[in-house]
Design a protein around this motif. Structure first.
Motif, PDB file in Angstrom:
ATOM      1  N   SER A 111      -0.506   7.245 -19.622  1.00 20.85           N
ATOM      2  CA  SER A 111      -0.927   6.655 -18.344  1.00 20.85           C
ATOM      3  C   SER A 111      -1.410   7.751 -17.400  1.00 20.85           C
ATOM      4  O   SER A 111      -1.411   8.934 -17.748  1.00 20.85           O
ATOM      5  N   GLN A 140       6.963   4.294 -17.616  1.00 24.53           N
ATOM      6  CA  GLN A 140       5.829   5.227 -17.615  1.00 24.53           C
ATOM      7  C   GLN A 140       6.090   6.425 -16.715  1.00 24.53           C
ATOM      8  O   GLN A 140       5.755   7.545 -17.061  1.00 24.53           O
ATOM      9  N   SER A 230       5.014   7.175  -7.128  1.00 25.33           N
ATOM     10  CA  SER A 230       3.952   6.408  -6.466  1.00 25.33           C
ATOM     11  C   SER A 230       4.218   6.398  -4.962  1.00 25.33           C
ATOM     12  O   SER A 230       5.081   7.149  -4.484  1.00 25.33           O
ATOM     13  N   CYS A 263      -5.545  -1.726 -10.408  1.00 23.88           N
ATOM     14  CA  CYS A 263      -4.327  -2.476 -10.140  1.00 23.88           C
ATOM     15  C   CYS A 263      -3.467  -1.701  -9.144  1.00 23.88           C
ATOM     16  O   CYS A 263      -3.615  -0.482  -9.005  1.00 23.88           O
ATOM     17  N   VAL A 264      -2.584  -2.431  -8.458  1.00 27.79           N
ATOM     18  CA  VAL A 264      -1.677  -1.769  -7.521  1.00 27.79           C
ATOM     19  C   VAL A 264      -0.228  -2.185  -7.735  1.00 27.79           C
ATOM     20  O   VAL A 264       0.105  -3.359  -7.752  1.00 27.79           O
ATOM     21  N   GLY A 267       0.587   1.807  -5.647  1.00 29.83           N
ATOM     22  CA  GLY A 267      -0.739   2.124  -5.126  1.00 29.83           C
ATOM     23  C   GLY A 267      -1.366   3.422  -5.619  1.00 29.83           C
ATOM     24  O   GLY A 267      -2.488   3.747  -5.225  1.00 29.83           O
ATOM     25  N   SER A 268      -0.687   4.178  -6.519  1.00 28.23           N
ATOM     26  CA  SER A 268      -1.184   5.531  -6.793  1.00 28.23           C
ATOM     27  C   SER A 268      -2.397   5.601  -7.733  1.00 28.23           C
ATOM     28  O   SER A 268      -3.297   6.411  -7.513  1.00 28.23           O
ATOM     29  N   ASN A 269      -2.446   4.761  -8.782  1.00 31.03           N
ATOM     30  CA  ASN A 269      -3.626   4.868  -9.665  1.00 31.03           C
ATOM     31  C   ASN A 269      -4.844   4.313  -8.942  1.00 31.03           C
ATOM     32  O   ASN A 269      -5.959   4.808  -9.103  1.00 31.03           O
ATOM     33  N   LEU A 339       4.275  -2.889 -11.750  1.00 32.24           N
ATOM     34  CA  LEU A 339       3.765  -3.562 -10.552  1.00 32.24           C
ATOM     35  C   LEU A 339       4.867  -4.334  -9.823  1.00 32.24           C
ATOM     36  O   LEU A 339       4.592  -5.115  -8.927  1.00 32.24           O
ATOM     37  N   ALA A 383      -2.435  -1.564 -21.177  1.00 29.89           N
ATOM     38  CA  ALA A 383      -1.109  -1.862 -20.623  1.00 29.89           C
ATOM     39  C   ALA A 383      -1.220  -3.114 -19.744  1.00 29.89           C
ATOM     40  O   ALA A 383      -2.296  -3.421 -19.231  1.00 29.89           O
ATOM     41  N   GLU A 385      -0.300  -3.574 -16.761  1.00 34.39           N
ATOM     42  CA  GLU A 385      -0.652  -3.267 -15.366  1.00 34.39           C
ATOM     43  C   GLU A 385      -2.170  -3.206 -15.183  1.00 34.39           C
ATOM     44  O   GLU A 385      -2.732  -3.983 -14.399  1.00 34.39           O
ATOM     45  N   PRO A 386      -2.884  -2.307 -15.884  1.00 35.12           N
ATOM     46  CA  PRO A 386      -4.329  -2.269 -15.697  1.00 35.12           C
ATOM     47  C   PRO A 386      -5.031  -3.532 -16.180  1.00 35.12           C
ATOM     48  O   PRO A 386      -6.202  -3.745 -15.850  1.00 35.12           O
ATOM     49  N   CYS A 414      -5.692   2.489 -16.462  1.00 38.58           N
ATOM     50  CA  CYS A 414      -4.762   3.588 -16.163  1.00 38.58           C
ATOM     51  C   CYS A 414      -3.684   3.775 -17.229  1.00 38.58           C
ATOM     52  O   CYS A 414      -2.865   4.691 -17.091  1.00 38.58           O
ATOM     53  N   GLY A 415      -3.685   2.949 -18.293  1.00 39.47           N
ATOM     54  CA  GLY A 415      -2.699   3.198 -19.336  1.00 39.47           C
ATOM     55  C   GLY A 415      -2.931   2.302 -20.539  1.00 39.47           C
ATOM     56  O   GLY A 415      -3.493   1.214 -20.409  1.00 39.47           O
TER      57      GLY A 415
HETATM   58  C1  LIG Z   1       3.169   3.002 -12.892  1.00 38.49           C
HETATM   59  C2  LIG Z   1       1.983   2.332 -13.363  1.00 38.49           C
HETATM   60  C3  LIG Z   1       1.265   1.477 -12.529  1.00 38.49           C
HETATM   61  C4  LIG Z   1       1.667   1.137 -11.132  1.00 38.49           C
HETATM   62  O1  LIG Z   1       1.818   2.198 -10.260  1.00 38.49           O
HETATM   63  P1  LIG Z   1       0.714   2.641  -9.234  1.00 38.49           P
HETATM   64  O2  LIG Z   1       1.371   3.706  -8.456  1.00 38.49           O
HETATM   65  O3  LIG Z   1       0.361   1.439  -8.402  1.00 38.49           O
HETATM   66  O4  LIG Z   1      -0.434   3.125 -10.016  1.00 38.49           O
HETATM   67  C5  LIG Z   1       0.130   0.894 -13.046  1.00 38.49           C
HETATM   68  N1  LIG Z   1      -0.273   1.118 -14.299  1.00 38.49           N
HETATM   69  C6  LIG Z   1       0.381   1.932 -15.123  1.00 38.49           C
HETATM   70  C7  LIG Z   1      -0.134   2.128 -16.513  1.00 38.49           C
HETATM   71  C8  LIG Z   1       1.524   2.581 -14.679  1.00 38.49           C
HETATM   72  O5  LIG Z   1       2.169   3.409 -15.489  1.00 38.49           O
END
Ligand SMILES: *Cc1c(COP(=O)(O)O)cnc(C)c1O
Length: 444
Positions: A111, A140, A230, A263-264, A267-269, A339, A383, A385-386, A414-415
């Motif tokens: 990720s 992750q 994050s 995705c959030v 919020g970091s990615n 998320l 993943a 999340e994305p 992002c993963g």
């Molecule tokens: C941790 C994670 C997220 C969510 O965290 P953000 O800080 O919002 O990016 C999203 N996608 C993946 C693959 C993660 O590991």
């Protein structure tokens, strides 16, 4: 082959500096407040749990912050990451849109999270920290920090949200392989965890509870600092290598994104991909649309309130001005564990308030429908999340088809989802349910 699909940069193009959005905000970010006095927190209060060099970075207003050479050398193990054009997905959707994705799943942990884990381990090492404590949702973050700590010779202890600890044993094993100690949270390791367990022995845990445990562990163990994956400014900062590379790669592709999607969770990615594009919106008056995608089951940006709230359940952190569902909110057990956070990074919240970004929420079944379509066209299993970002990108591409207007879409993959196959099993066997009304909601 006429069509270019993969855009890669040489190692020398790993960014030399992180981009600090704080330098360019049209309105200042409301400061974190001390919960008792309601006065802005001073840097020395933060140094109880963070090393001083990272506290300085958290409040810095320098626009470009140089990336230390040892961090760039570790980034070189997987960076620059590729940008790809999803031509087969475009074809399946019969869309005139061009869809690009930045792929962060090529890192050792799979990720974007090692981008900040490596930086944080470096600065802690430099500051004399011996041990890092943290929490993890889907695993992750814990695995990324375990990897980074190992490379810089730091001990690592991880409080992992119990539902993920049970659903995702492979990420726990990944952390242990990199040498970390992992506890299911709520745990019996902290006073707070023991209290939660007394009240509800079957508590599935939440990021808020795990953060409280990690902070308590930090203040009770000498030589230990706390690390967050994050939400905080310095974490968003470290992720900006993603967007800086993507800007160059889109230029290689000869295209300008009309819409940038990520995705959030905290919020970091999203910040990582989006902030360099926000920079251009602010300084070059570009009109790029920037869309944050969250689960309807934990929709802080679209259903939460913008106000001061705690970052954790036990009310140990400073108060942050953010979109929040309330720090006592325990989200349903959706598969996108990353998320399941009640709040949103103050910087991302601020951009939403200033209407520089939009937000949209998707229910889980639509997210997995998009994930499977992506896997069956592009090959990569994303993943959960994305896959929220994929669902939004697919809808943008369908709108482009319906309106007969081409557009360029860029999203952050992002993963990868190779350790999330049990979630795919539930979806494919028809057992996945949405925890709410199942309608996606839009709000800009
Ligand atoms: C941790 C994670 C997220 C969510 O965290 P953000 O800080 O919002 O990016 C999203 N996608 C993946 C693959 C993660 O590991």
């Amino acid at each position: 082959m006429s069509q270019r699909i993969r855009f890669t940069l040489p190692q020398a193009e790993i960014p030399a500096a992180w981009y600090n959005l704080l330098a360019d905000l049209p309105e200042p970010l409301p400061p974190p407040l001390h919960p008792a006095t309601r006065q802005p927190v001073t840097p020395d209060m933060l140094t109880a749990i963070f090393p001083e060099n990272l506290v300085q970075q958290e409040i810095s207003s320098e626009r470009w912050i140089e990336i230390p050479e040892p961090v760039r050398e570790i980034y070189a193990l997987w960076r620059p990451t590729p940008l790809l054009r999803a031509v087969r997905l475009e074809k399946a959707l019969q869309t005139p849109a061009h869809i690009y994705y930045k792929y962060e799943g090529v890192s050792p942990a799979g990720s974007h999270k090692p981008n900040t884990a490596v930086a944080q381990a470096f600065y802690n090492r430099q500051a004399g920290t011996r041990r890092l404590a943290t929490e993890t949702g889907a695993g992750q973050w814990g695995s990324s920090l375990a990897f980074a700590c190992r490379l810089f010779g730091l001990e690592c202890v991880v409080y992992m949200v119990k539902v993920s600890f049970q659903q995702k044993p492979y990420r726990k094993l990944l952390m242990q392989t990199w040498g970390a100690t992992v506890h299911a949270s709520p745990s019996d390791q902290t006073e707070y965890g023991r209290r939660v367990l007394r009240e509800d022995p079957n508590c599935p845990g939440s990021l808020g509870i795990a953060i409280s445990e990690a902070i308590e562990d930090t203040v009770k163990h000498p030589g230990t600092k706390y690390s967050l994956g994050s939400v905080l400014n310095h974490v968003c900062l470290h992720q900006t290598v993603i967007g800086q590379e993507a800007l160059k790669q889109m230029e290689m592709a000869g295209e300008e994104p009309d819409v940038v999607i990520a995705c959030v969770g905290g919020g970091s990615n999203f910040a990582g991909l989006a902030f360099p594009f926000v920079h251009r919106k602010l300084t070059e008056k570009k009109q790029t649309r920037i869309v944050a995608v969250e689960p309807t089951a934990c929709a802080s940006l679209t259903k939460g309130e913008l106000r001061y709230d705690f970052g954790d359940t036990a009310e140990m952190t400073p108060l942050l001005m953010m979109y929040t569902l309330g720090h006592k909110f325990i989200p349903p057990k959706i598969h996108a564990g990353g998320l399941r956070y009640h709040g949103m990074a103050p910087l991302v919240s601020h951009l939403k308030k200033l209407n520089l970004i939009e937000a949209v929420a998707y229910p889980q079944t639509r997210v997995f429908e998009a994930a499977v379509l992506f896997a069956r066209t592009e090959g990569i299993v994303p993943a959960p999340e994305p896959s929220h970002a994929i669902a939004a990108a697919v809808d943008e591409a369908i709108r482009a088809r319906e309106e007969g207007k081409p557009r360029v879409i860029l999203f952050n993959l992002c993963g990868h989802g190779l350790l999330d196959l049990s979630a795919y099993d539930q979806y494919l066997s028809g057992q996945m349910k949405d925890t709410d009304n199942g309608n996606s909601q839009t709000e800009s």
